[in-house]
Scaffold this active site. Structure first.
Site, PDB file in Angstrom:
ATOM      1  N   CYS A   1       0.831  -1.203   0.000  1.00  0.00           N
ATOM      2  CA  CYS A   1       0.000   0.000   0.000  1.00  0.00           C
ATOM      3  C   CYS A   1       0.865   1.253   0.000  1.00  0.00           C
ATOM      4  O   CYS A   1       1.365   1.666   1.044  1.00  0.00           O
ATOM      5  CB  CYS A   1      -0.924  -0.020   1.217  1.00  0.00           C
ATOM      6  SG  CYS A   1      -1.960   1.449   1.322  1.00  0.00           S
TER       7      CYS A   1
ATOM      8  N   CYS B   1      -0.371   4.123   2.037  1.00  0.00           N
ATOM      9  CA  CYS B   1      -0.198   3.951   3.487  1.00  0.00           C
ATOM     10  C   CYS B   1       1.250   4.221   3.896  1.00  0.00           C
ATOM     11  O   CYS B   1       1.511   4.880   4.894  1.00  0.00           O
ATOM     12  CB  CYS B   1      -0.507   2.527   3.924  1.00  0.00           C
ATOM     13  SG  CYS B   1      -1.934   1.799   3.176  1.00  0.00           S
ATOM     14  N   ASP B   2       2.190   3.672   3.149  1.00  0.00           N
ATOM     15  CA  ASP B   2       3.578   3.625   3.624  1.00  0.00           C
ATOM     16  C   ASP B   2       4.553   4.498   2.831  1.00  0.00           C
ATOM     17  O   ASP B   2       5.724   4.597   3.195  1.00  0.00           O
ATOM     18  CB  ASP B   2       4.077   2.172   3.599  1.00  0.00           C
ATOM     19  CG  ASP B   2       3.233   1.278   4.505  1.00  0.00           C
ATOM     20  OD1 ASP B   2       2.754   1.786   5.538  1.00  0.00           O
ATOM     21  OD2 ASP B   2       3.043   0.100   4.179  1.00  0.00           O
TER      22      ASP B   2
END
Ligand code: NDP
Length: 309
Positions: A133, A136-137
């Site tokens: 992701c 997300c990261d």
């Protein structure tokens, strides 16, 4: 145990269905599944869920949705549904605790799981460079070098997102073309700090403590085969998602990828009284807000079904 409505899965779709069905006095039971709160619990900041102008973390957002479902009386249970029989109504579902639930309606919101290549090194470096992701990261890779695996719209979207944070982005694409839509392809190919490695597969990842690089095989299995290393700090998988429908196989209509097939613009499945919401029936949008939207629709569809039957 009997219920008017059993909700299987606890992401944004499941909790939203729970809020609506509880408020409609259906006294739903919700099984949280393997990863309570779903995929969002593995993300950090969520900035695109309407209503949070400052953003909110994924786990906090899910906790809020859970509390809202509890407030109206949803019976939330830890555990998995391991067996489903949709051959007659009430439907009979079995939980991993051995509990058997007879449900007049079922809302399936079991979500989807990101696919990995299956390399042993992916497991080793999970959270230490390997992620599925980018949104997300990606933040952790500012000014660094990363690779994205895949050639679809998701991979292009992730590569473009990362290219605004990272110094350099490789795309590792197994064919000699990108499967993504034309507009996404063009954006990727125009971006100066993205290099697409066509005809390439990842053979291995390496690094002492954290990820340091990947071993790439170009033109695998042909006379032109070449093996080379790239130095990377992050390795992002974007090779699609697998819907969590194994337990419903043979009971309900699935498409060839395993996603639940719903009728037209509704959440109805081929079994009257069984509804599907969220990523388990959505290979396309896969957003928290779109999942929540279908959770609402499934609840309204279930309520209407009970009124009519
Ligand atoms: P796709 O199935 O479209 O693409 C998956 C990509 O991963 C393909 O390039 C595929 O390669 C590659 N791949 C699969 N398995 C492997 C493997 N083992 N090793 C290496 N590469 C692999 O999935 P997406 O998640 O990209 O998209 C799913 C759907 O969502 C699509 O319909 C897409 O259009 C849609 N979507 C739309 C967006 C938008 O409109 N903004 C954004 C994101 C998704 P190959 O081509 O060789 O099969």
């Amino acid at each position: 145990m009997k219920t008017k409505c059993l909700i299987v899965g606890s992401g944004p779709a499941g909790y939203t269905a729970a809020i609506y069905t509880s408020r409609a006095n259906l006294s739903p039971i919700l099984y949280e599944g393997m990863q309570p709160g779903g995929q969002l619990t593995t993300t950090t900041e969520v900035e695109n869920f309407p209503g949070y102008p400052e953003g909110i973390t994924g786990p906090e957002l899910m906790e809020d949705l859970r509390k809202q479902a509890l407030r109206f009386g949803t019976d939330i249970r830890t555990g998995l549904i391991v067996k489903a029989d949709f051959s007659k109504r009430p439907f009979v579902l079995t939980a991993d605790s051995g509990d058997i639930i007879e449900a007049e309606t079922v809302i399936i919101s079991t979500g989807a799981t990101a696919r990995y290549l299956g390399l042993p090194d992916e497991e080793k470096f999970k959270g230490l460079g390997v992620s599925a992701c980018a949104t997300c990261d990606g933040f952790f890779y500012r000014g660094k070098t990363v690779a994205v695996v895949g050639g679809g719209d998701t991979a292009c979207e992730e590569a473009l997102y990362l290219s605004n944070l990272a110094k350099k982005v490789y795309m590792i694409v197994r064919k000699d073309y990108l499967r993504a839509s034309k507009v996404m392809q063009e954006r990727v190919l125009k971006k100066e700090n993205i290099t697409v490695l066509f005809n390439c597969n990842t053979a291995a990842l390496f690094g002492s403590d954290v990820l340091e690089g990947a071993k790439i095989v170009e033109h695998k299995g042909t006379a032109k085969e070449q093996i080379f290393d790239i130095s990377i700090d992050g390795f992002f998988l974007a090779i699609g998602h697998t819907p969590n429908t194994a337990v419903f196989e043979g009971q309900i209509k699935l498409d060839k990828e395993g996603f639940i097939v719903t009728k037209g613009d509704t959440t109805e499945t081929n079994i009257p009284g069984v509804f599907a919401a969220g990523d388990v029936a959505d290979p396309r949008y896969r957003q928290a807000i779109s999942a929540a939207g279908t959770g609402c629709r499934a609840a309204l569809d279930a309520e209407r079904f009970l009124n009519e039957n």
